[in-house]
Design an enzyme around this catalytic site. Structure first.
Site, PDB file in Angstrom:
ATOM      1  N   ASP A 116      10.434 -18.388  41.394  1.00  0.00           N
ATOM      2  CA  ASP A 116       9.649 -17.648  42.391  1.00  0.00           C
ATOM      3  C   ASP A 116      10.476 -17.137  43.568  1.00  0.00           C
ATOM      4  O   ASP A 116       9.908 -16.767  44.602  1.00  0.00           O
ATOM      5  CB  ASP A 116       8.475 -18.487  42.919  1.00  0.00           C
ATOM      6  CG  ASP A 116       7.419 -18.729  41.858  1.00  0.00           C
ATOM      7  OD1 ASP A 116       7.276 -17.865  40.983  1.00  0.00           O
ATOM      8  OD2 ASP A 116       6.769 -19.787  41.899  1.00  0.00           O
ATOM      9  N   LYS A 119      13.670 -13.317  41.118  1.00  0.00           N
ATOM     10  CA  LYS A 119      14.688 -12.845  40.176  1.00  0.00           C
ATOM     11  C   LYS A 119      14.168 -11.673  39.344  1.00  0.00           C
ATOM     12  O   LYS A 119      14.776 -10.607  39.303  1.00  0.00           O
ATOM     13  CB  LYS A 119      15.124 -13.984  39.245  1.00  0.00           C
ATOM     14  CG  LYS A 119      15.708 -15.192  39.937  1.00  0.00           C
ATOM     15  CD  LYS A 119      16.287 -16.186  38.952  1.00  0.00           C
ATOM     16  CE  LYS A 119      15.275 -16.692  37.932  1.00  0.00           C
ATOM     17  NZ  LYS A 119      14.232 -17.528  38.557  1.00  0.00           N
ATOM     18  N   THR A 120      13.029 -11.869  38.691  1.00  0.00           N
ATOM     19  CA  THR A 120      12.515 -10.834  37.802  1.00  0.00           C
ATOM     20  C   THR A 120      11.988  -9.639  38.582  1.00  0.00           C
ATOM     21  O   THR A 120      12.158  -8.495  38.164  1.00  0.00           O
ATOM     22  CB  THR A 120      11.414 -11.421  36.899  1.00  0.00           C
ATOM     23  OG1 THR A 120      11.955 -12.504  36.150  1.00  0.00           O
ATOM     24  CG2 THR A 120      10.875 -10.383  35.931  1.00  0.00           C
ATOM     25  N   HIS A 163      18.862 -20.884  34.682  1.00  0.00           N
ATOM     26  CA  HIS A 163      20.250 -21.231  34.437  1.00  0.00           C
ATOM     27  C   HIS A 163      20.397 -22.128  33.216  1.00  0.00           C
ATOM     28  O   HIS A 163      21.454 -22.213  32.622  1.00  0.00           O
ATOM     29  CB  HIS A 163      20.834 -21.931  35.668  1.00  0.00           C
ATOM     30  CG  HIS A 163      19.970 -23.018  36.205  1.00  0.00           C
ATOM     31  ND1 HIS A 163      19.030 -22.809  37.183  1.00  0.00           N
ATOM     32  CD2 HIS A 163      19.884 -24.325  35.877  1.00  0.00           C
ATOM     33  CE1 HIS A 163      18.414 -23.951  37.438  1.00  0.00           C
ATOM     34  NE2 HIS A 163      18.906 -24.869  36.674  1.00  0.00           N
TER      35      HIS A 163
END
Length: 604
Positions: A116, A119-120, A163
Site C-alpha cells: 500500500d 508501487k502498482t 520482494h
C-alpha cells in the site's frame, strides 16, 4: 595440449551432437568421428550426456563445466564492491560473448516496497493504464513486465507482488533486474516490508533508486523518510551520499519524469546493460499459468538474443515450440529482442517462475533436455544440495581459511533481535570468520527468509521463533541451514565452536507420524514396497523411521520413496494409504508399524 590454449565451455546436462559441434566451433562430422573412436554412435540430431560432451570438448581444446556447477560457482563469486555476488545463470552470463556483438539494451527495473505504499499505482501512472484500479486491496494479482518510453529510450519494469517473488526468482538462478526501485510512502516512512525490500535488493547486488511517494498526502514528511533511509545505509545525495532519491506522487504524476531520468542515468553509469540481439534467445520466466483456449502460457523477459515465433524452447523441465508471441499490449509480434517482455504460447506445461528459458536447435533436443532436468530435479529432492552450514564453516576453519558467514536473523520481538545482534557483533574481531547480517526481522521464519538465505549463501538463525510449513519445505528443497535457539549465547557458542573445530550439532528425533503395513509388494527384485495406512500424524519422504514389530524395533532406516498409487508424493497424512520404500530394509511383514521422525536440533 598447451594449457594456455584451453578455453572454458559451459555445457548443459544433455545436448545434441549438432549443438555440441556448434559450441565447439567444429563441423558435425568431426564430432561424430571422435565419438565413434570412443565407442559412441550418435547422429547429429541425437543427444549425448554431459560426460560424453566433456570428453569431446577436451579433445577439441576446451575445458567443460556443467551448468549446475557453474551456477554454484557463481554464487561464491564476489560482485559489486561491498555487495554480495550476483549469481548469474551460465546462459545469462555474457563473459563468453564477443564484445563486438554486444549493443546497449534497455534497463530492467523491479519495483519493491511496503504494501500500500503505491508501487502498482506508481507504475500504473507511468504506463498510463488502469491496472491498479482493478486490483483488490492494492495487491498485484499477477506478475507482469511492461515497457515504457522516456525521451525515446525504452525502460522495462517488472511489477512483482513483493520482494519475496523478486528473491524467489533469484533463488532459482535467475538474474533479471538491473535496478531496484524502492517505493516508500512519505506519510508512513520506512516500514518492516521496506526494510526487507532493502535487504533483498542488496542481496541481489543491484543499485537502488528510491521513490518517496505520496508527497502530496496529509501527514507527508519526506525529510523524515530520508533520515530513516540514511539510518539504514541509503544516504541520499541531499545528505551527501550516493543514493538517488526522487519525490513522487502517483496521484498527480509529480516527479515521474525525474524518476525515469534517474533510472536511465543509474543504468548508464552503474550498470551499462548490453546484449547480443543476433544470437539465439535466452530469457527468464516472470510468470506462467494455464489459460483456457491457449493452454500453458508464460510471461518471459528476453535478456539476450531474439526470441522468434517457431523457435524450439526449453525452460526447466518444460519444453515446446513458440506458437505465438504477444507484447505487453496484447499485440502479436514475430520476435522479441533483449529486455523485451512477451507472452509465449506453445509450452508443454506451466513453468516455475524464475526458470531460465532458452532456444535449442531442434524440438527433440528441447524435449530431451527437459526430461533430463525433470530426472535431475527428482534426484535433488531425494538428496538436496546443502549450502553454507556451521559444519562446513568448521571445515574451512580447520583448513585455516577465512570464511565469510552470512546470517539472516529472526526473533519474536525487537528487544530479542537487538540482543541477538549485539551478541553476534562481539564475534566481529575473530580473524577466522567474517560475520555479516544480510537480513533481519521480527516474526516467524518465512519462505522469503529462506530464499534470501539461499541467494546470499547465508544461515537462518531463529530466536524463539519457528518456521511455517512453507519455510520448512523451502529450506529442505533449497538446502538452506535453518537453526533455532532460545538462549542467546548458544548462538555465538555454536559459531565459536565451529570456528575452533569443536562444533557438534545437538540433534534429536521428533515424532512425525505412524503407519501400519497392510500389504507387502516386491517388483523385479527391487526394494520391497510396504503398502501402508497412515494411523497418526503424517509420513514424509526422506524422514528417518523405525520399523516396529510387536512393539520391538526391528529396523532403523530412512524413507527413500513415498507413493500415492503410482505418483511420487512429498507427504501422506492420517487416514490415507500409501506405498513406503526404505533405504536399507526389505523384510516387512503385515502388521509392522512404521514410525516417522524428523531430526531437529535439541536446543529449540
Amino acid at each position: 595440449m598447451d594449457i594456455a590454449t584451453v578455453k572454458k565451455l559451459i555445457l548443459p546436462a544433455t545436448l545434441t551432437v549438432a549443438e555440441l559441434a556448434e559450441r565447439l566451433g567444429v563441423s558435425g562430422p568431426q564430432v561424430i568421428k571422435y565419438l565413434m573412436t570412443n565407442g559412441v554412435a550418435a547422429a547429429l540430431n541425437q543427444a549425448v550426456d554431459f560426460e560424453t560432451a566433456a570428453l569431446a570438448a577436451d579433445h577439441f581444446g576446451f575445458e567443460a563445466e556443467s551448468e549446475d556447477a557453474a551456477v554454484e560457482a557463481a554464487v561464491e563469486a564476489t560482485g559489486v564492491a561491498g555487495q554480495p555476488g550476483r549469481a548469474r545463470h551460465p546462459l545469462l552470463d555474457l563473459s563468453g560473448e564477443d564484445p563486438a556483438t554486444l549493443v546497449p539494451r534497455p534497463p530492467v527495473a523491479a519495483v519493491l516496497g511496503h504494501v500500500d505504499h503505491g508501487k502498482t499505482s506508481l507504475l500504473d501512472v507511468i504506463r498510463k493504464t488502469r491496472v491498479a484500479a482493478g486490483e483488490a486491496g492494492g495487491i498485484t494479482q499477477s506478475i507482469g513486465a511492461y515497457q515504457v518510453m522516456h525521451k525515446g529510450r525504452p525502460i522495462t519494469f517488472i511489477d512483482t507482488p513483493g520482494h519475496e517473488a523478486f528473491t524467489a526468482m533469484r533463488a532459482r538462478g535467475a538474474d533479471v533486474t538491473d535496478i531496484a526501485i524502492l517505493v516508500v510512502a512519505a506519510d508512513d516512512g520506512v516500514m518492516p516490508q521496506t526494510e526487507e525490500a532493502i535487504q533483498h535488493a542488496r542481496g541481489a547486488g543491484v543499485p537502488i533508486v528510491v521513490a518517496v511517494n505520496k508527497i502530496d498526502k496529509d501527514g507527508a514528511n519526506p525529510d523524515r523518510v530520508l533520515q530513516q533511509l540514511a539510518d539504514r545505509g541509503l544516504v541520499s545525495e541531499q545528505y551527501g551520499g550516493d543514493t538517488q532519491v526522487v519525490r513522487t506522487s502517483a496521484k498527480s504524476g509529480d516527479g515521474l519524469d525525474d524518476l525515469l531520468e534517474n533510472i536511465l542515468v543509474t543504468a548508464d553509469i552503474l550498470v551499462q546493460p548490453k546484449a547480443n540481439p543476433k544470437r539465439a534467445a535466452v530469457g527468464t520466466v516472470i510468470d506462467s499459468h494455464l489459460e483456457r483456449g491457449r493452454g500453458p502460457i508464460a510471461t518471459v523477459l528476453v535478456q539476450n538474443g531474439t526470441l522468434k515465433v517457431g523457435d524450439n524452447i526449453v525452460a526447466g523441465a518444460v519444453f515446446g515450440k513458440v506458437r505465438a508471441l504477444l507484447d505487453d499490449s496484447g499485440r502479436k509480434v514475430q520476435g522479441a529482442g533483449p529486455s523485451t517482455p512477451v507472452v509465449v504460447t506453445g509450452l508443454s506445461d506451466v513453468v516455475v517462475a524464475g526458470e531460465v528459458l532458452h532456444v535449442t536447435d531442434t524440438e527433440r533436443a528441447a524435449r530431451t533436455l527437459a526430461e533430463q532436468r525433470a530426472l535431475a530435479q527428482k534426484q535433488r529432492q531425494v538428496q538436496p544440495v546443502r549450502h553454507i552450514s556451521l559444519a562446513s564453516l568448521e571445515a574451512h576453519a580447520a583448513e585455516g581459511e577465512t570464511k565469510t558467514l552470512n546470517l539472516v536473523l529472526k526473533a519474536e520481538a525487537n528487544g530479542s533481535l537487538e540482543a541477538l545482534r549485539g551478541q553476534i557483533a562481539k564475534l566481529g574481531d575473530d580473524p577466522a570468520v567474517k560475520i555479516k547480517v544480510v537480513g533481519e526481522g521480527v516474526g516467524a521464519v518465512s519462505e522469503s527468509d529462506v530464499n534470501l538465505a539461499k541467494v546470499s549463501d547465508a544461515i537462518v538463525i531463529g530466536f524463539n521463533v519457528r518456521p511455517d510449513d512453507r519455510a520448512r519445505a523451502a529450506a529442505d528443497d533449497l538446502g538452506v541451514d535453518v537453526r533455532y535457539y532460545d538462549v542467546v549465547y548458544h548462538v555465538t557458542e555454536d559459531i565459536e565452536k565451529a570456528v575452533k573445530g569443536m562444533y557438534e550439532p545437538r540433534m534429536v528425533e521428533v515424532f512425525q507420524g505412524r503407519a501400519e503395513v497392510r500389504r507387502v509388494f516386491t517388483v523385479d527384485g527391487k526394494n520391497a514396497i510396504a503398502g501402508s495406512h497412515v494411523l497418526d500424524g503424517k509420513i514424509t519422504r526422506n524422514a528417518v523411521c523405525k520399523v516396529l514389530r510387536d512393539g520391538a524395533e526391528v529396523a532403523h532406516s530412512r524413507i527413500e520413496a513415498l507413493k500415492r498409487f503410482k505418483d511420487d508424493v512429498r507427504e501422506v497424512v492420517k487416514d490415507y494409504d500409501c506405498g513406503i520404500t526404505l533405504a536399507d530394509f526389505n523384510e516387512f511383514q503385515e502388521g509392522d508399524v512404521i514410525e516417522a521422525y524428523v531430526v531437529e536440533q535439541q536446543n529449540l
